[in-house]
Design a protein around this motif. Structure first.
Motif, mmCIF file in Angstrom:
data_model
loop_
_atom_site.group_PDB
_atom_site.id
_atom_site.type_symbol
_atom_site.label_atom_id
_atom_site.label_comp_id
_atom_site.label_asym_id
_atom_site.label_seq_id
_atom_site.Cartn_x
_atom_site.Cartn_y
_atom_site.Cartn_z
ATOM 1 N N GLN A 210 -11.925 19.020 16.901
ATOM 2 C CA GLN A 210 -11.483 20.319 17.409
ATOM 3 C C GLN A 210 -10.252 20.859 16.686
ATOM 4 O O GLN A 210 -9.911 22.029 16.843
ATOM 5 C CB GLN A 210 -11.177 20.220 18.908
ATOM 6 N N ASN A 211 -9.596 20.025 15.886
ATOM 7 C CA ASN A 211 -8.347 20.436 15.237
ATOM 8 C C ASN A 211 -8.412 20.393 13.717
ATOM 9 O O ASN A 211 -7.399 20.172 13.051
ATOM 10 C CB ASN A 211 -7.192 19.564 15.740
ATOM 11 N N GLY A 212 -9.595 20.602 13.176
ATOM 12 C CA GLY A 212 -9.695 20.800 11.732
ATOM 13 C C GLY A 212 -10.021 19.594 10.894
ATOM 14 O O GLY A 212 -9.938 19.653 9.669
ATOM 15 N N GLY A 213 -10.368 18.466 11.500
ATOM 16 C CA GLY A 213 -10.788 17.309 10.716
ATOM 17 C C GLY A 213 -9.668 16.691 9.916
ATOM 18 O O GLY A 213 -8.725 16.113 10.454
ATOM 19 N N GLY A 214 -9.751 16.831 8.589
ATOM 20 C CA GLY A 214 -8.809 16.163 7.696
ATOM 21 C C GLY A 214 -7.368 16.596 7.878
ATOM 22 O O GLY A 214 -6.445 15.792 7.690
ATOM 23 N N SER A 215 -7.138 17.853 8.263
ATOM 24 C CA SER A 215 -5.767 18.315 8.483
ATOM 25 C C SER A 215 -5.136 17.610 9.681
ATOM 26 O O SER A 215 -3.963 17.226 9.654
ATOM 27 C CB SER A 215 -5.740 19.834 8.673
ATOM 28 N N PHE A 216 -5.924 17.433 10.750
ATOM 29 C CA PHE A 216 -5.441 16.695 11.913
ATOM 30 C C PHE A 216 -5.180 15.240 11.541
ATOM 31 O O PHE A 216 -4.174 14.653 11.951
ATOM 32 C CB PHE A 216 -6.468 16.776 13.044
ATOM 33 N N MET A 217 -6.086 14.653 10.773
ATOM 34 C CA MET A 217 -5.941 13.259 10.360
ATOM 35 C C MET A 217 -4.628 13.049 9.603
ATOM 36 O O MET A 217 -3.898 12.078 9.848
ATOM 37 C CB MET A 217 -7.123 12.857 9.477
ATOM 38 N N LEU A 218 -4.291 13.972 8.710
ATOM 39 C CA LEU A 218 -3.067 13.842 7.919
ATOM 40 C C LEU A 218 -1.834 13.869 8.819
ATOM 41 O O LEU A 218 -0.944 13.009 8.702
ATOM 42 C CB LEU A 218 -2.992 14.974 6.889
ATOM 43 N N VAL A 219 -1.754 14.847 9.718
ATOM 44 C CA VAL A 219 -0.600 14.960 10.604
ATOM 45 C C VAL A 219 -0.532 13.764 11.547
ATOM 46 O O VAL A 219 0.548 13.250 11.850
ATOM 47 C CB VAL A 219 -0.649 16.282 11.396
ATOM 48 N N TYR A 220 -1.691 13.309 12.005
ATOM 49 C CA TYR A 220 -1.757 12.159 12.905
ATOM 50 C C TYR A 220 -1.162 10.915 12.247
ATOM 51 O O TYR A 220 -0.355 10.198 12.855
ATOM 52 C CB TYR A 220 -3.214 11.926 13.296
ATOM 53 N N LEU B 229 0.974 10.806 9.759
ATOM 54 C CA LEU B 229 2.416 11.016 9.618
ATOM 55 C C LEU B 229 3.141 10.759 10.932
ATOM 56 O O LEU B 229 4.218 10.149 10.952
ATOM 57 C CB LEU B 229 2.692 12.437 9.137
ATOM 58 N N CYS B 230 2.540 11.209 12.046
ATOM 59 C CA CYS B 230 3.148 10.966 13.359
ATOM 60 C C CYS B 230 3.180 9.478 13.688
ATOM 61 O O CYS B 230 4.146 8.988 14.285
ATOM 62 C CB CYS B 230 2.384 11.735 14.445
ATOM 63 N N LEU B 231 2.140 8.753 13.312
ATOM 64 C CA LEU B 231 2.118 7.311 13.543
ATOM 65 C C LEU B 231 3.265 6.627 12.808
ATOM 66 O O LEU B 231 3.957 5.772 13.371
ATOM 67 C CB LEU B 231 0.790 6.718 13.073
ATOM 68 N N LEU B 232 3.456 7.000 11.535
ATOM 69 C CA LEU B 232 4.459 6.336 10.712
ATOM 70 C C LEU B 232 5.889 6.730 11.092
ATOM 71 O O LEU B 232 6.772 5.874 11.200
ATOM 72 C CB LEU B 232 4.212 6.669 9.234
ATOM 73 N N GLN C 256 -1.522 12.433 20.549
ATOM 74 C CA GLN C 256 -2.567 11.443 20.296
ATOM 75 C C GLN C 256 -1.983 10.162 19.714
ATOM 76 O O GLN C 256 -2.428 9.058 20.055
ATOM 77 C CB GLN C 256 -3.619 12.020 19.352
ATOM 78 N N ALA C 257 -0.968 10.277 18.859
ATOM 79 C CA ALA C 257 -0.332 9.085 18.284
ATOM 80 C C ALA C 257 0.292 8.229 19.378
ATOM 81 O O ALA C 257 0.114 7.001 19.407
ATOM 82 C CB ALA C 257 0.724 9.493 17.255
ATOM 83 N N PHE C 258 1.015 8.857 20.291
ATOM 84 C CA PHE C 258 1.620 8.100 21.388
ATOM 85 C C PHE C 258 0.553 7.577 22.350
ATOM 86 O O PHE C 258 0.675 6.479 22.892
ATOM 87 C CB PHE C 258 2.631 8.966 22.136
ATOM 88 N N PHE C 259 -0.512 8.376 22.565
ATOM 89 C CA PHE C 259 -1.583 7.958 23.467
ATOM 90 C C PHE C 259 -2.273 6.705 22.941
ATOM 91 O O PHE C 259 -2.485 5.736 23.680
ATOM 92 C CB PHE C 259 -2.605 9.091 23.631
ATOM 93 N N THR C 260 -2.614 6.719 21.657
ATOM 94 C CA THR C 260 -3.363 5.594 21.111
ATOM 95 C C THR C 260 -2.503 4.332 21.006
ATOM 96 O O THR C 260 -3.013 3.217 21.115
ATOM 97 C CB THR C 260 -3.958 5.945 19.739
ATOM 98 N N LEU C 261 -1.183 4.493 20.807
ATOM 99 C CA LEU C 261 -0.313 3.319 20.698
ATOM 100 C C LEU C 261 0.221 2.859 22.052
ATOM 101 O O LEU C 261 0.827 1.794 22.149
ATOM 102 C CB LEU C 261 0.867 3.617 19.767
ATOM 103 N N LEU D 148 -4.056 -2.181 12.608
ATOM 104 C CA LEU D 148 -5.312 -2.515 13.274
ATOM 105 C C LEU D 148 -5.800 -1.345 14.125
ATOM 106 O O LEU D 148 -6.990 -0.999 14.130
ATOM 107 C CB LEU D 148 -5.119 -3.761 14.131
ATOM 108 N N ASP D 149 -4.867 -0.703 14.828
ATOM 109 C CA ASP D 149 -5.209 0.446 15.659
ATOM 110 C C ASP D 149 -5.744 1.599 14.817
ATOM 111 O O ASP D 149 -6.766 2.216 15.157
ATOM 112 C CB ASP D 149 -3.952 0.890 16.417
ATOM 113 N N THR D 150 -5.075 1.896 13.701
ATOM 114 C CA THR D 150 -5.499 3.000 12.833
ATOM 115 C C THR D 150 -6.838 2.705 12.187
ATOM 116 O O THR D 150 -7.682 3.606 12.029
ATOM 117 C CB THR D 150 -4.430 3.268 11.755
#
Length: 445
Positions: A36-46, A48-51, A215-220, A250-252
């Protein structure tokens, strides 16, 4: 309560912590958020938020848990020398975990239902909308989920939670790899992977950034004590930066593989990648119904989803159980019975939210699930992570020196002095800004 239980091995800790992180957030929520948020663009920001945000938050939460040797309910208060103002973050941790289980247990029940349908060959005669509108199905499978979870937790930590999670995580990764390899052989694999992995910067906006951070905080599971409780169960022989990196990798990996499974299949069969919460259910069910041997592929897919969902169910309910036991002094079996009953009753709101208990908290079409998810994803997780940063980095809390000493105790990667501005300034400022932006732009009605 008796002396604090311990995990039996480093592998058990990593698998258990990763199991808390890995779950519906990776395989149910991440793909549809990405779609729903653009595929690869969301993946990139996600990523970065994880790191930049998730990794510091995880190190801080594990450190606080290991140093306090108590549940998230009391860890802030204990490390601050009994400061009453730090009781509030502890209470928020309990509220967050309970709110998460109020909808997560129902989603887990849906997954079990789909697995049973595929396994018994009834995969052509049901759908997501009809399932969520059926009170008997929702309540029955909710009960199954709650009973299985708390029966496992009623055993001692090493014999119950640790042992079961290690086997489930191993099975989960193997099953996902098999399904990912199969998806890569489909006709739409190239188009699906292009959408999923190549950023389209024209689709980047504030909502994508807010969604990626949440989503980064949710998944971690950082911000509400999900990692702190397991930090309290381990020894001090390993530094926590390295352990956090292992858990996040492992999560990613699981989240990325989930997209590799789903998006090529969607493009192959002409299905919507932005289907939302039903992506895992109706969309994937349709995919399997188009495949040779789809009944068995579907059963395999939802079997690994059961493993993913239960790993988080066990971790979050262990957190709730630990907090309740410290409040009451109950034994593990008694705490499991009471917590099981209470969480079942609370989860009924979500289970019946699409049939008997109609409630639209926000925009048209929302339900109890959206309210519980809003409490957790949009409030408890970012605010809890903000509290962590302030608590660990400033003298009015635990303080930077105490945090760094705890985090760097043991073998492994250490926090370096040059990282202090990231923890002390960058993390809290960015979290606060994105949180406020998310509240202002949220679709309230």
């Amino acid at each position: 309560m008796e002396n604090r239980e311990r995990l039996g091995s480093r592998l058990g800790f990593i698998m258990l912590s990763a199991g808390c992180a890995i779950g519906c957030g990776n395989v149910w929520k991440f793909p549809w958020m990405c779609g729903q948020n653009g595929g690869g663009s969301f993946m990139l920001v996600y990523i970065l938020c994880l790191l930049l945000l998730g990794l510091p938050a995880m190190v801080m939460e594990l450190s606080v848990g290991r140093a306090a040797q108590t549940s998230p309910l009391y860890m802030y208060e204990k490390l601050s020398g009994g400061g009453k103002r730090w009781r509030i973050p502890g209470a928020i941790c309990l509220i967050g975990n309970v709110s998460l289980i109020a909808f997560y247990s129902v989603v887990t029940g849906w997954i079990i239902y789909y697995f049973v349908k595929f396994l018994t060959g009834q995969n052509a005669s049901f759908g997501f909308e009809s399932m969520i509108a059926d009170p008997s199905v929702n309540v029955t499978y909710l009960a199954v989920t709650i009973i299985v979870t708390f029966v496992i937790l009623s055993f001692h930590l090493q014999n119950g939670l640790e042992r079961i999670t290690k086997y489930m995580m191993l099975a989960l990764i193997i099953l996902m790899l098999v399904l990912a390899v199969h998806s890569l052989t489909l006709d739409g694999a190239a188009a699906g992977l292009s959408f999923y992995l190549i950023p389209d910067f024209s689709k980047l906006n504030g909502s994508v950034v807010v969604g990626a951070m949440n989503q980064a905080f949710f998944t971690l599971s950082t911000g509400m004590g999900g990692m702190a409780i397991f930090g309290s169960y381990i020894e001090k022989n390993r530094s926590l930066m390295g352990e956090s990196i292992h858990i996040i990798l492992l999560d990613t990996l699981v989240a990325v593989i989930a997209g590799v499974i789903m998006f090529p299949a969607c493009y192959t069969y002409g299905l919507e990648v932005n289907a939302g919460p039903s992506l895992l259910f109706d969309t994937m069910a349709n995919v399997f119904n188009h495949m040779n041997g789809g009944r068995w592929w579907g059963a395999l897919f939802f079997l690994f989803m059961i493993f993913a969902a239960l790993s988080t169910m066990l971790a979050v309910c262990e957190n709730i159980l630990a907090m309740v036991r410290e409040l009451t002094g109950w034994s593990r079996p008694k705490g499991c019975v009471v917590c099981g009953i209470v969480t079942f009753v609370l989860s009924i709101t979500t289970a019946l939210g699409y049939s008997v208990l109609h409630f639209q908290p926000f925009a048209k079409g929302t339900a109890w699930l959206d309210l519980w998810d809003f409490i957790v994803s949009n409030n408890v997780l970012p605010l809890g992570s903000l509290f962590l940063a302030l608590f660990c980095c400033y003298r009015f809390g635990w303080g930077w020196d105490n945090f760094m000493k705890e985090a760097n105790t043991g073998k492994g990667l250490k926090i370096q002095p040059w990282m202090r501005p990231i923890f002390q300034y960058f993390v809290p400022v960015v979290i606060a800004f994105i949180f406020i932006y998310g509240m202002v732009t949220f679709a309230w009605r």
